[in-house]
Structures are given as structure tokens and as C-alpha cells.
Design a protein around this motif. Structure first.
Motif, PDB file in Angstrom:
ATOM      1  N   GLY A 242       0.796  -1.217   0.000  1.00 42.43           N
ATOM      2  CA  GLY A 242       0.000   0.000   0.000  1.00 42.43           C
ATOM      3  C   GLY A 242       0.828   1.267   0.000  1.00 42.43           C
ATOM      4  O   GLY A 242       0.360   2.323   0.426  1.00 42.43           O
ATOM      5  N   THR A 243       2.063   1.172  -0.517  1.00 39.52           N
ATOM      6  CA  THR A 243       2.958   2.336  -0.496  1.00 39.52           C
ATOM      7  C   THR A 243       2.854   3.192  -1.752  1.00 39.52           C
ATOM      8  O   THR A 243       3.477   4.250  -1.824  1.00 39.52           O
ATOM      9  CB  THR A 243       4.412   1.879  -0.314  1.00 39.52           C
ATOM     10  N   ASN A 244       2.106   2.723  -2.754  1.00 39.65           N
ATOM     11  CA  ASN A 244       1.956   3.478  -3.993  1.00 39.65           C
ATOM     12  C   ASN A 244       0.542   3.266  -4.508  1.00 39.65           C
ATOM     13  O   ASN A 244       0.116   2.126  -4.726  1.00 39.65           O
ATOM     14  CB  ASN A 244       2.992   3.024  -5.023  1.00 39.65           C
ATOM     15  N   ALA A 245      -0.200   4.352  -4.708  1.00 39.38           N
ATOM     16  CA  ALA A 245      -1.619   4.245  -5.055  1.00 39.38           C
ATOM     17  C   ALA A 245      -1.831   3.585  -6.413  1.00 39.38           C
ATOM     18  O   ALA A 245      -2.758   2.783  -6.583  1.00 39.38           O
ATOM     19  CB  ALA A 245      -2.262   5.632  -5.041  1.00 39.38           C
ATOM     20  N   ILE A 246      -0.984   3.893  -7.384  1.00 37.85           N
ATOM     21  CA  ILE A 246      -1.171   3.315  -8.719  1.00 37.85           C
ATOM     22  C   ILE A 246      -0.830   1.826  -8.698  1.00 37.85           C
ATOM     23  O   ILE A 246      -1.515   1.014  -9.324  1.00 37.85           O
ATOM     24  CB  ILE A 246      -0.337   4.083  -9.761  1.00 37.85           C
ATOM     25  N   ALA A 247       0.213   1.444  -7.952  1.00 38.47           N
ATOM     26  CA  ALA A 247       0.532   0.024  -7.814  1.00 38.47           C
ATOM     27  C   ALA A 247      -0.611  -0.715  -7.126  1.00 38.47           C
ATOM     28  O   ALA A 247      -0.958  -1.844  -7.509  1.00 38.47           O
ATOM     29  CB  ALA A 247       1.830  -0.153  -7.037  1.00 38.47           C
ATOM     30  N   ALA A 248      -1.199  -0.098  -6.103  1.00 35.34           N
ATOM     31  CA  ALA A 248      -2.315  -0.725  -5.403  1.00 35.34           C
ATOM     32  C   ALA A 248      -3.510  -0.918  -6.333  1.00 35.34           C
ATOM     33  O   ALA A 248      -4.160  -1.970  -6.324  1.00 35.34           O
ATOM     34  CB  ALA A 248      -2.712   0.109  -4.187  1.00 35.34           C
ATOM     35  N   GLU A 249      -3.800   0.102  -7.166  1.00 35.28           N
ATOM     36  CA  GLU A 249      -4.911  -0.057  -8.107  1.00 35.28           C
ATOM     37  C   GLU A 249      -4.581  -1.109  -9.161  1.00 35.28           C
ATOM     38  O   GLU A 249      -5.445  -1.888  -9.575  1.00 35.28           O
ATOM     39  CB  GLU A 249      -5.248   1.269  -8.790  1.00 35.28           C
ATOM     40  N   THR A 250      -3.327  -1.147  -9.598  1.00 35.64           N
ATOM     41  CA  THR A 250      -2.911  -2.170 -10.564  1.00 35.64           C
ATOM     42  C   THR A 250      -3.185  -3.562 -10.022  1.00 35.64           C
ATOM     43  O   THR A 250      -3.734  -4.428 -10.719  1.00 35.64           O
ATOM     44  CB  THR A 250      -1.412  -2.017 -10.890  1.00 35.64           C
ATOM     45  N   LEU A 251      -2.803  -3.796  -8.777  1.00 37.10           N
ATOM     46  CA  LEU A 251      -3.008  -5.112  -8.174  1.00 37.10           C
ATOM     47  C   LEU A 251      -4.497  -5.413  -8.016  1.00 37.10           C
ATOM     48  O   LEU A 251      -4.944  -6.546  -8.254  1.00 37.10           O
ATOM     49  CB  LEU A 251      -2.298  -5.176  -6.819  1.00 37.10           C
ATOM     50  N   SER A 252      -5.278  -4.402  -7.657  1.00 37.41           N
ATOM     51  CA  SER A 252      -6.725  -4.587  -7.546  1.00 37.41           C
ATOM     52  C   SER A 252      -7.343  -4.944  -8.898  1.00 37.41           C
ATOM     53  O   SER A 252      -8.188  -5.844  -8.996  1.00 37.41           O
ATOM     54  CB  SER A 252      -7.362  -3.309  -6.996  1.00 37.41           C
ATOM     55  N   LEU A 253      -6.913  -4.252  -9.959  1.00 34.20           N
ATOM     56  CA  LEU A 253      -7.427  -4.560 -11.295  1.00 34.20           C
ATOM     57  C   LEU A 253      -6.966  -5.937 -11.751  1.00 34.20           C
ATOM     58  O   LEU A 253      -7.735  -6.685 -12.373  1.00 34.20           O
ATOM     59  CB  LEU A 253      -6.979  -3.489 -12.287  1.00 34.20           C
ATOM     60  N   PHE A 254      -5.717  -6.287 -11.447  1.00 34.93           N
ATOM     61  CA  PHE A 254      -5.199  -7.611 -11.820  1.00 34.93           C
ATOM     62  C   PHE A 254      -6.063  -8.703 -11.201  1.00 34.93           C
ATOM     63  O   PHE A 254      -6.462  -9.660 -11.887  1.00 34.93           O
ATOM     64  CB  PHE A 254      -3.745  -7.735 -11.368  1.00 34.93           C
ATOM     65  N   THR A 255      -6.351  -8.592  -9.907  1.00 37.55           N
ATOM     66  CA  THR A 255      -7.153  -9.631  -9.258  1.00 37.55           C
ATOM     67  C   THR A 255      -8.587  -9.629  -9.786  1.00 37.55           C
ATOM     68  O   THR A 255      -9.206 -10.690  -9.912  1.00 37.55           O
ATOM     69  CB  THR A 255      -7.148  -9.454  -7.727  1.00 37.55           C
ATOM     70  N   THR A 256      -9.098  -8.459 -10.131  1.00 41.23           N
ATOM     71  CA  THR A 256     -10.437  -8.384 -10.712  1.00 41.23           C
ATOM     72  C   THR A 256     -10.487  -9.103 -12.054  1.00 41.23           C
ATOM     73  O   THR A 256     -11.381  -9.923 -12.309  1.00 41.23           O
ATOM     74  CB  THR A 256     -10.868  -6.918 -10.895  1.00 41.23           C
ATOM     75  N   TYR A 257      -9.528  -8.803 -12.929  1.00 43.28           N
ATOM     76  CA  TYR A 257      -9.516  -9.442 -14.247  1.00 43.28           C
ATOM     77  C   TYR A 257      -9.257 -10.944 -14.125  1.00 43.28           C
ATOM     78  O   TYR A 257      -9.832 -11.746 -14.876  1.00 43.28           O
ATOM     79  CB  TYR A 257      -8.475  -8.784 -15.152  1.00 43.28           C
ATOM     80  N   LEU A 258      -8.414 -11.334 -13.175  1.00 42.53           N
ATOM     81  CA  LEU A 258      -8.173 -12.759 -12.947  1.00 42.53           C
ATOM     82  C   LEU A 258      -9.462 -13.436 -12.497  1.00 42.53           C
ATOM     83  O   LEU A 258      -9.778 -14.555 -12.935  1.00 42.53           O
ATOM     84  CB  LEU A 258      -7.070 -12.941 -11.908  1.00 42.53           C
TER      85      LEU A 258
END
Length: 347
Positions: A242-258
Motif C-alpha cells: 500500500g505504499t503506492n496508489a497506482i501500484a495498489a490499483e494495478t493489483l486490484s485490477l489484476f485480481t479483478t480481471y483474474l
């Protein structure tokens, strides 16, 4: 006439089993039908000119056990007596292996077939549940693994046997659904065939190591932000922390698409026995997968959302899952319906 599925094929022990990827190769020896496989150190394929050289130097020179046969799971298509790997200069030549390594039999299968064999025989301790659904133990299953690419295999349960079904499911289309998807989709690079006017976004372009970076760059583009990270592990680490907002959103989108793709595949195979996430990326992001996004996307399949809520999802945590699958087949071939026609060589 012999069935191409050879459910009664019993290869002679000791058996060398191998999981050959683009970067790493893993080997073990099964001494008999009862013991656990003896693993050897992981091999970097780039360190050896040929697979025979790797087997000789890292396995045969390190043990007094002489394998009489081998089963290899490879990342690449199997067609003919010369079998090139997709992301590695090695070429598997079964007839040459029989001659050079003094073996009687060589069986070569797809790497995600081996993952499917593992999914049909994993103990509970080697799978981490995602969500609360438990499913039907002996129902058909799906395994998919985000890694260098996106591997996919089905595992059909029929006539008291597990039948692995390999394929190229990682190359199915994925399209935008939400307003956020539509905002970032223009920043994704489509896959184009030569001469095609319009490209497409495949699942593998989102759900792989490079897929993490593709999503990250697209979010940066949509936000007008500079890119800080250059490696998938950097993005996932920052996202988990949770140290970078864009990285956090990337991971959230990755898990969503998965979750979306996993749910689609569950419907294709009616995988009431569960969907299994294999590979290193899945193991590294378990905390993110346990957040609501993955299961929400997985279950969001109207008009079949109730069905999807009953299908369990797991992360495969066995460190050598493909080898475990090969071992299960070698020791109890009658449990599986594995197609061997054109893939089994005898000396």
C-alpha cells in the motif's frame, strides 16, 4: 486396437520426471510406485546447451539410480520427434534421449497438463482456499497460472478418472466492463495479427508478469502520471504494501480481471470441483486475492451468480506442483485418462 489414452500404461521404474519451462527446469526421480519423488536442485536452462546435458550433469552424475524411463512436462507444442520449447533453445528429442541416456520409454506432455494432474491429486495442505465455497470433491476442475504467460487447463472427471484437457485458454479475449476499464483500455497495447486492422486484448496480456506491467502503464497513462516501476515484482510488492496508489490499483485490477477470466473458465468446464490458481504470481499475491475483488468478479456471472457462489477457488501452494502431478500419474496411471498417442516413445 490400443486406446490413445493408455490408462493402463505403466512405465518401468525408476522414472525420471521433469518440468521444463522457458527459464527453469525441475527434475526428480521416482524409485518405485510407493515412495516420494527425490527432487534435484532447480536448473537454469540457459546454463546447459541441451536437455540431455542438463539431465546428465545435474541428475545422473549425482545419483547411483539409473532411470529406465522418463515423463517430461514441457512449455511448448508436441508435434513430431523434435520438440522445441517455446521460450528456451532446448529441443526435446525423445529418440535421442532413449539412445543417449539408456532409457526404454519417454513420455512428453504439456506443462499445464501436469498442473492438471496435480490438481487431481493435491492434498488439502497444498491448496489455499480463496473464499468460503467448498464445492464437489470429484467434480471437474480448472487450473490457470499467471506467470511468464497465462497457462490454462481443464480437468474433467468422468468414468472415475481425471482427464486433463490442455489448451490455449490464455489467449481468449478480455474486454472492458466498468467505467474505469474504459478509461484505461485505450492505454493498453493490443495484440495484432499481420495485416489485421484492429487488434485485441487477450487474457495473457493482462494476467501474466508482463500483464502486471501493461495494467500499471495503462493506469499511469490514464492518470497522467510518470512510471516509477519497471518490474512486475516492484508493482506487486508496492501494491501489497500500500505504499503506492497506482501500484495498489494495478493489483486490484489484476485480481479483478483474474476473477473474471477464472469465472468464465469455470462456466466453460462447469468446474464445480473448483478453480485452482497455479504459478508463482498467484502464490505471491494471496493477500490481494483474499480481498473482495477476486471473488466478486468471479461470481458476477448473471444469470448464474448463484452457481458461481458455490464453486470454490484455491491457490496451489505446492512448491513443485507439476512434478507432484507427474508423480501421481506415474504411480497410479489408472486414475487418469492421459492421451499418449504421438507423445510416447519406446526404445
Amino acid at each position: 486396437m490400443q486406446s490413445p489414452f493408455d490408462t493402463d500404461l505403466h512405465l518401468p521404474f525408476p522414472i525420471l520426471i521433469g518440468d521444463i519451462g522457458g527459464t527453469n527446469a525441475r527434475f526428480a526421480i521416482l524409485k518405485d510406485a510407493y515412495g516420494d519423488p527425490r527432487p534435484f536442485p532447480i536448473v537454469q536452462t540457459a546454463d546447459f546447451p541441451t536437455i540431455e546435458d542438463a539431465i546428465q550433469r545435474t541428475v545422473l552424475d549425482k545419483t547411483s539410480i539409473q532411470p529406465r524411463s522418463t515423463i517430461l512436462a514441457i512449455a511448448g507444442p508436441i508435434n513430431g520427434d523434435d520438440i522445441p520449447l517455446t521460450n528456451c533453445p532446448w529441443v526435446v528429442r525423445p529418440r535421442q534421449m532413449i539412445a543417449d541416456l539408456n532409457m526404454s520409454d519417454v513420455l512428453v506432455i504439456n506443462d499445464f497438463e501436469a498442473q492438471g494432474l496435480a490438481v487431481g491429486s493435491l492434498a488439502d495442505e497444498h491448496r489455499e482456499p480463496i473464499g468460503s465455497a467448498t464445492g464437489e470433491t470429484l467434480a471437474s476442475r480448472v487450473v490457470l497460472g499467471p506467470g511468464t504467460g497465462l497457462g490454462v487447463a481443464g480437468l474433467v472427471h468422468a468414468q472415475h478418472k481425471w482427464l486433463p484437457v490442455p489448451g490455449e485458454g490464455g489467449h481468449i479475449d478480455v474486454g472492458p466492463r466498468t467505467p474505469r476499464d474504459y478509461a484505461i483500455w485505450p492505454f493498453l497495447t493490443p495484440v495484432n495479427d499481420p495485416g489485421a486492422a484492429i487488434g485485441r486484448i487477450s487474457a495473457e496480456e493482462l494476467l501474466s508478469g508482463r500483464g502486471v506491467m501493461n495494467i500499471y502503464r495503462a493506469v499511469c497513462g490514464a492518470e497522467g502520471q510518470s512510471e516509477l516501476f519497471t518490474q512486475p515484482a516492484e508493482v506487486t510488492s508496492a501494491g501489497l504494501a500500500g505504499t503506492n496508489a497506482i501500484a495498489a490499483e494495478t493489483l486490484s485490477l489484476f485480481t479483478t480481471y483474474l476473477g473474471r477470466v477464472a469465472g468464465d473458465l469455470a462456466l466453460v468446464f462447469m468446474a464445480k470441483g473448483g478453480v485452482y490458481l497455479a504459478g508463482g504470481i498467484s502464490q505471491k499475491i494471496v493477500p490481494a486475492l483474499k480481498k473482495p475483488e477476486f471473488r466478486t468478479a468471479f461470481e458476477d456471472k448473471a444469470p448464474h451468480s448463484a452457481l458461481m457462489r458455490a464453486i470454490p477457488t484455491y491457490v496451489v501452494t505446492h512448491p513443485l506442483a507439476a512434478l507432484a502431478g507427474l508423480a501421481a500419474y506415474a504411480q497410479t496411471p489408472a486414475r487418469f485418462g492421459l492421451e499418449t498417442e504421438g507423445r510416447h516413445w519406446r526404445g
